[in-house]
Design a protein around this motif. Sequence first.
Motif: not given
Length: 488
Positions: A24-36, A54-64
Motif C-alpha cells: 500500500g505504499v505509494l511508489r510514484g505519482s504524476a498529476q495534471a490539472e483539469i480545466a473547469q 491527462a490520464s494517459l500522459n500521467c500514467a506514462r509519466r509515472v511508469l517512466g
Amino acid sequence: MSEHILVIDAGTTSTRAMLFGRDGVLRGSAQAEIAQHFPRPGWVEHDPQEIWQASLNCARRVLGNRSPEGIAAIGITNQRETVVAWDRNTLEPLSRAIVWQDRRTAKDCAALRESGREDDVHRETGLLLDPYFSATKMRWLLENDDAVASAARSGRLAFGTVESWLVAKFSGGDHISDASNASRTLLLPLGEAGFSEDLCDLFGVPHAALPRVVDTHGELASCDPGLFGRAIPICGLVGDQQAATIGQGCLSEGETKATYGTGAFILANHGTEIPRSEHRLLSTVLMQRDGVRTYAIEGSVFVAGSLIQWLRDSLGLIADASDTEALARSVESSGEVVIVPALAGLGAPHWRADARGLISGLSFASGKAQIARAALESISAQTHDLARAFAADGAKWESLRIDGGMSANDWLAQDIADILGLAVERPRFVETTALGAAIAAATGIGWFDDLAEAADAMRGEVDRFDPCMRDGVRRERLERWERALSAA
C-alpha cells in the motif's frame, strides 16, 4: 514479477496516476490539472478529451522506464455523476462533459418532482430528483446538442460516467460501467443487475446508449497493448467516494468515513441489505463482486474544498489553501462570521438547488482570518447536519474516519471532532480514494482473497482527534449556523 498497481484517479479539478506496492505504499505519482468551464451561472463542464489525455500522459509519466510487466493491474477511480457522450465507432467525444456540480437541469428535476415521481425513483434507485445525478444531464444533451442527438438516431451514441469513458479509451472500445458508478445515474434499480428500461423511458435516455454494468473489482477489461506495451488488465473500477470508503477499511456494517475534497461525502457501510432513508440521505452501491452487492448510506455536501479554492482564486484572500489553518489559529473565533457555502446549491440533507451562498455576521472587526476560519467552520457544520440525519435513519456514528485533501488540515480535523462530539480518525496517508482503487484492483487481480485482507495489508497508521470543545461553545456555534442557513 508484477509488483505494482497503477491507479488512475480522475478527479474534478485534476487527474493523477499513482503507483502502489503490495504493502500500500505509494511508489510514484504524476498529476495534471483539469480545466473547469463555466459557460453560464450554475453550469460546469469538462473537456472529455482533456480528461483522457491527462490520464494517459500521467500514467506514462509515472511508469517512466519501468517495464509494463511490473504492473499487475490498473484501478480507476473517478468523479461520479459527470456525463460523457461519445461516438462508439470513433471513440471521439461528442460534446463537453456535464460535471456533477452542474445545476442546469434543476427545472427538469422540479417538474418530475411536481408530477409525483420522486418517491418511486427514490424507492428504486435510492437517489433523489436532483441535477447532481446523471440521467437529466443525459436528457439535456439529447435535447440541446445536435451531435449527441444525431449519434443517438444513428445508433452511434455511447453515454457513460468518467470511468466508463476512460475504460473505452484504454481498452479501445469496451463500454462498461461498474455498479458503484452506475448506481449514481438515476437509471439503476439498486436490486437489479442492469439499467432499467422504465427509468430510461422516464428520463428520455435510450437504453441502447448505456454501458453494461459490471463488478467493482475483478478482471473487468484490458488495456490496448499499444498504449503501454502490454495488455494490462483493468481490475478495479470504483466511484471516488466508494473508493475512499474501501481505502479507509470501512468494510463492516456501520463503519463510516467522510472525504473532504471538492465536496464532502460521507458514507456508512450498510451491508448487503438495501438501505431505505427517511431523512433525504442517499442509498448507493458501495461495491460488487461476482454480482453480489454491498450497499452504503450516503450524504453529499456539494461545496467543501471548492470554497477554499473560491477564497483563493475569486476573492484573493489567501495565496494557498494551506494558509487557512494558520489564519484559523491566529484568531480566537470567527467573530460571529458565518459562511453558508451554497455556491452550487445545498446537498444533503437539505437538497435545495435554489440555495445560494451567504456570508453573515460581518463587522469592522472582520478580516480575512475570521472569514477563513468561518469557511472551515462551515465544513464542520455541514458534517453535523449530516450526522443528525444519519442518526435519525438509525445509522448513528460511533466515530468518523476522515480523508481527502482538506483533512490534512489539523485545525479542521479537530474542529470536526469538537462539533460532532466524536473521535475522528485520519490515516497518515490521506489519499484514500486512490488507495481504495488500488485495494480493489489488487483484490481483482488475485493478490488477496477479499477486500478486507487487502485493506489489512495496504492501509497504514492513523492519527486520532478527540473532542475538547465546551458544550456551550458548540451550542452557540450551531445556533449561529442554523440562523445563517435559514437565510440562505
